[in-house]
Design an enzyme around this catalytic site. Sequence first.
Site, PDB file in Angstrom:
ATOM      1  N   GLN A 110      45.809  48.099  43.991  1.00 16.77           N
ATOM      2  CA  GLN A 110      46.937  48.065  43.065  1.00 16.77           C
ATOM      3  C   GLN A 110      48.097  48.951  43.536  1.00 16.77           C
ATOM      4  OE1 GLN A 110      45.997  46.244  39.962  1.00 16.77           O
ATOM      5  NE2 GLN A 110      48.198  46.006  39.802  1.00 16.77           N
ATOM      6  N   LYS A 125      43.559  51.447  37.567  1.00 16.26           N
ATOM      7  CA  LYS A 125      42.736  50.327  37.094  1.00 16.26           C
ATOM      8  C   LYS A 125      41.662  50.888  36.182  1.00 16.26           C
ATOM      9  CE  LYS A 125      42.289  45.831  37.725  1.00 16.26           C
ATOM     10  NZ  LYS A 125      43.274  44.786  37.994  1.00 16.26           N
ATOM     11  N   ASP A 165      42.717  41.954  32.794  1.00 14.40           N
ATOM     12  CA  ASP A 165      42.114  41.496  34.056  1.00 14.40           C
ATOM     13  C   ASP A 165      40.941  40.613  33.603  1.00 14.40           C
ATOM     14  OD1 ASP A 165      42.115  42.056  37.166  1.00 14.40           O
ATOM     15  OD2 ASP A 165      40.020  42.192  36.603  1.00 14.40           O
ATOM     16  N   THR A 208      50.642  35.441  36.890  1.00 20.15           N
ATOM     17  CA  THR A 208      49.860  35.597  38.121  1.00 20.15           C
ATOM     18  C   THR A 208      49.655  34.238  38.789  1.00 20.15           C
ATOM     19  OG1 THR A 208      48.755  37.446  37.047  1.00 20.15           O
ATOM     20  CG2 THR A 208      47.794  36.644  39.102  1.00 20.15           C
ATOM     21  N   ASN A 239      42.556  32.921  33.207  1.00 23.72           N
ATOM     22  CA  ASN A 239      44.015  33.027  33.107  1.00 23.72           C
ATOM     23  C   ASN A 239      44.711  32.626  34.422  1.00 23.72           C
ATOM     24  OD1 ASN A 239      46.374  35.178  33.801  1.00 23.72           O
ATOM     25  ND2 ASN A 239      46.579  34.351  31.747  1.00 23.72           N
ATOM     26  N   SER A 382      54.498  42.292  34.207  1.00 21.04           N
ATOM     27  CA  SER A 382      54.153  43.450  33.361  1.00 21.04           C
ATOM     28  C   SER A 382      55.240  44.503  33.479  1.00 21.04           C
ATOM     29  CB  SER A 382      52.818  44.056  33.804  1.00 21.04           C
ATOM     30  OG  SER A 382      51.745  43.362  33.233  1.00 21.04           O
TER      31      SER A 382
HETATM   32  P1  NDP Z   1      39.545  35.639  33.513  1.00 16.05           P
HETATM   33  O1  NDP Z   1      38.525  36.490  32.878  1.00 16.05           O
HETATM   34  O2  NDP Z   1      40.582  34.987  32.684  1.00 16.05           O
HETATM   35  O3  NDP Z   1      38.843  34.497  34.389  1.00 16.05           O
HETATM   36  C1  NDP Z   1      37.963  34.805  35.422  1.00 16.05           C
HETATM   37  C2  NDP Z   1      37.433  33.515  36.003  1.00 16.05           C
HETATM   38  O4  NDP Z   1      36.686  33.804  37.173  1.00 16.05           O
HETATM   39  C3  NDP Z   1      36.494  32.770  35.061  1.00 16.05           C
HETATM   40  O5  NDP Z   1      36.574  31.403  35.326  1.00 16.05           O
HETATM   41  C4  NDP Z   1      35.135  33.327  35.463  1.00 16.05           C
HETATM   42  O6  NDP Z   1      34.049  32.493  35.141  1.00 16.05           O
HETATM   43  C5  NDP Z   1      35.308  33.427  36.964  1.00 16.05           C
HETATM   44  N1  NDP Z   1      34.429  34.471  37.489  1.00 16.05           N
HETATM   45  C6  NDP Z   1      34.433  35.780  37.151  1.00 16.05           C
HETATM   46  N2  NDP Z   1      33.464  36.445  37.817  1.00 16.05           N
HETATM   47  C7  NDP Z   1      32.850  35.519  38.571  1.00 16.05           C
HETATM   48  C8  NDP Z   1      31.782  35.564  39.479  1.00 16.05           C
HETATM   49  N3  NDP Z   1      31.161  36.724  39.739  1.00 16.05           N
HETATM   50  N4  NDP Z   1      31.421  34.409  40.099  1.00 16.05           N
HETATM   51  C9  NDP Z   1      32.082  33.250  39.845  1.00 16.05           C
HETATM   52  N5  NDP Z   1      33.095  33.140  38.983  1.00 16.05           N
HETATM   53  C10 NDP Z   1      33.471  34.255  38.367  1.00 16.05           C
HETATM   54  O7  NDP Z   1      40.225  36.566  34.633  1.00 16.05           O
HETATM   55  P2  NDP Z   1      41.601  36.378  35.399  1.00 16.05           P
HETATM   56  O8  NDP Z   1      41.895  34.931  35.573  1.00 16.05           O
HETATM   57  O9  NDP Z   1      42.600  37.242  34.746  1.00 16.05           O
HETATM   58  O10 NDP Z   1      41.280  37.042  36.815  1.00 16.05           O
HETATM   59  C11 NDP Z   1      40.832  36.282  37.933  1.00 16.05           C
HETATM   60  C12 NDP Z   1      41.084  37.078  39.200  1.00 16.05           C
HETATM   61  O11 NDP Z   1      42.496  37.333  39.327  1.00 16.05           O
HETATM   62  C13 NDP Z   1      40.421  38.453  39.283  1.00 16.05           C
HETATM   63  O12 NDP Z   1      40.108  38.731  40.631  1.00 16.05           O
HETATM   64  C14 NDP Z   1      41.529  39.392  38.823  1.00 16.05           C
HETATM   65  O13 NDP Z   1      41.335  40.719  39.292  1.00 16.05           O
HETATM   66  C15 NDP Z   1      42.723  38.727  39.497  1.00 16.05           C
HETATM   67  N6  NDP Z   1      44.029  39.072  38.957  1.00 16.05           N
HETATM   68  C16 NDP Z   1      44.334  38.836  37.630  1.00 16.05           C
HETATM   69  C17 NDP Z   1      45.580  39.147  37.150  1.00 16.05           C
HETATM   70  C18 NDP Z   1      45.986  38.803  35.764  1.00 16.05           C
HETATM   71  O14 NDP Z   1      47.182  38.927  35.466  1.00 16.05           O
HETATM   72  N7  NDP Z   1      45.100  38.335  34.885  1.00 16.05           N
HETATM   73  C19 NDP Z   1      46.596  39.802  38.001  1.00 16.05           C
HETATM   74  C20 NDP Z   1      46.212  39.912  39.399  1.00 16.05           C
HETATM   75  C21 NDP Z   1      44.962  39.578  39.815  1.00 16.05           C
HETATM   76  P3  NDP Z   1      33.142  32.849  33.847  1.00 16.05           P
HETATM   77  O15 NDP Z   1      34.032  32.626  32.686  1.00 16.05           O
HETATM   78  O16 NDP Z   1      31.974  31.924  33.913  1.00 16.05           O
HETATM   79  O17 NDP Z   1      32.753  34.286  34.021  1.00 16.05           O
END
Ligand code: NDP
Length: 450
Positions: A110, A125, A165, A208, A239, A382
């Site tokens: 970050q 974080k 996150d 994002t 998201n 943000s």
């Molecule tokens: P969400 O919680 O909205 O979604 C996460 C998604 O990833 C879900 O579909 C989830 O599936 C899947 N997932 C999580 N862990 C695993 C795993 N171990 N194996 C397989 N699938 C997995 O999170 P975000 O969309 O916000 O975040 C997704 C990524 O983007 C992360 O790496 C986060 O750090 C990064 N990120 C997010 C930002 C944001 O603004 N939200 C900004 C910058 C980066 P399930 O529901 O089944 O767990």
Amino acid sequence: MSYAQEVLNRVKTNYPSQVLFHQAVEEVLESLSPELDKNKKYQQNAILERLVVPDREIHFRVSWVDDAGKVQVNRAYRIEFNSAIGPYKGGLRFHPSVNEGVIKFLGFEQIFKNSLTTLAMGGGKGGSDFDPKGKSDGEIMRFCQAFMNELYRHIGATTDVPAGDIGVGGREIGYLFGQYRKLTNRFDGVLTGKALGWGGSLVRTEATGYGSVYFAQEMLKARGESLEGKVCTVSGSGNVAIYTVEKLQQLGAKPVTISDSKGMIYDKDGIDLALLKELKEVKRTSLEEYAQKRSSAVYTKASDYKAGTNGVWAIPCFAAFPSATQNELSLEDAKILLQNGCQCVSEGANMPSTIEAAHYFIQAKICYGPGKAANAGGVAVSGLEMAQNASMTPWSFEVVDERLQGIMRSIFTNASQTAAEFGEPTNLVLGANIAGFRKVANAMIDQGVF
Ligand code: NDP
């Protein structure tokens, strides 16, 4: 032994179990070497040694009562990594896999990501090993309130501004903000990702995912290519994935996959965005139901993926958007993607490619946007939310979206020009790491040793 190697070795010795943190540090330090060789001031000021140790780590217990009346206890963290260029800024992750090493890897990344956005934000974080899956709204609320009962004393609009996150979206930010307000009697921009009616910013929800697609567009434009009419693969269905799919469709591309921790969907006709939103944003259910509702879609369980691979990356595509979690794209996956003609990888998730997969993309000279550049759109908006809160003036969707596009463009330009300075114009890992590092390291030198 190089300065970078020496510091990396020390990190591995000091924190032997924090393997994700080692990976994040290794990826950054190995690309900083040419800059460190050129500028001895960084070593003279012990910048790397200071960067790899957070300013402050807060570990705390969260006790809360579940619907059955049982007391539950979770571990929680807020790691304030570096504030040389602005208040600590970075999301909160609620997932059972969260531990100190996970939060340190995310917090370290970050620092550089926030520096690249051009906005005044330091790196931090936080999160907890709390699992929101299967919990009632009441349980989520009580957990968030208990989490804030400790966190509130460490954060502030000009001190440390958390966001969402994995596992932390609009609902959780609402409960966290409500408790902050109750405890402090203050209404200020202490969290981002708020709802629009009480201090949120338009485009933050989409930022994002949209940003990762804008970044892919910039990489492709530089090579006379575009996303229009192209088949794309996306992992995740949270998201970031949802708004990556949305922006790809708006630009005339055809995203054909989504996934979650249990399995993946391949929809040859293109993802049905409304259905995806209904299943994941409203019903919060597994993706299996998607295939029951769409005859063009095939569902594959994660347990049926070929060993060592992620089924999403086996689907031929022009561009891939890893948008789920860390290390979800292995070297084997990278080889399959390129064999099938993939020319662009834009990382919506944090560190989704293993170090070996990232090296493979760099060597192949495809358009490869590392997470700290490609997914910086979320934290950038943000930052814009903080600016709107401070001036008490909301901006229109168009204004924020335009600022987001401008920021993604400038991150690409900065990373590619910096990479070109070192004779590797297509290596955006090198360019993003050095560009992000310079600003923070120079600020640390300017501000003295402490
Ligand atoms: P969400 O919680 O909205 O979604 C996460 C998604 O990833 C879900 O579909 C989830 O599936 C899947 N997932 C999580 N862990 C695993 C795993 N171990 N194996 C397989 N699938 C997995 O999170 P975000 O969309 O916000 O975040 C997704 C990524 O983007 C992360 O790496 C986060 O750090 C990064 N990120 C997010 C930002 C944001 O603004 N939200 C900004 C910058 C980066 P399930 O529901 O089944 O767990």
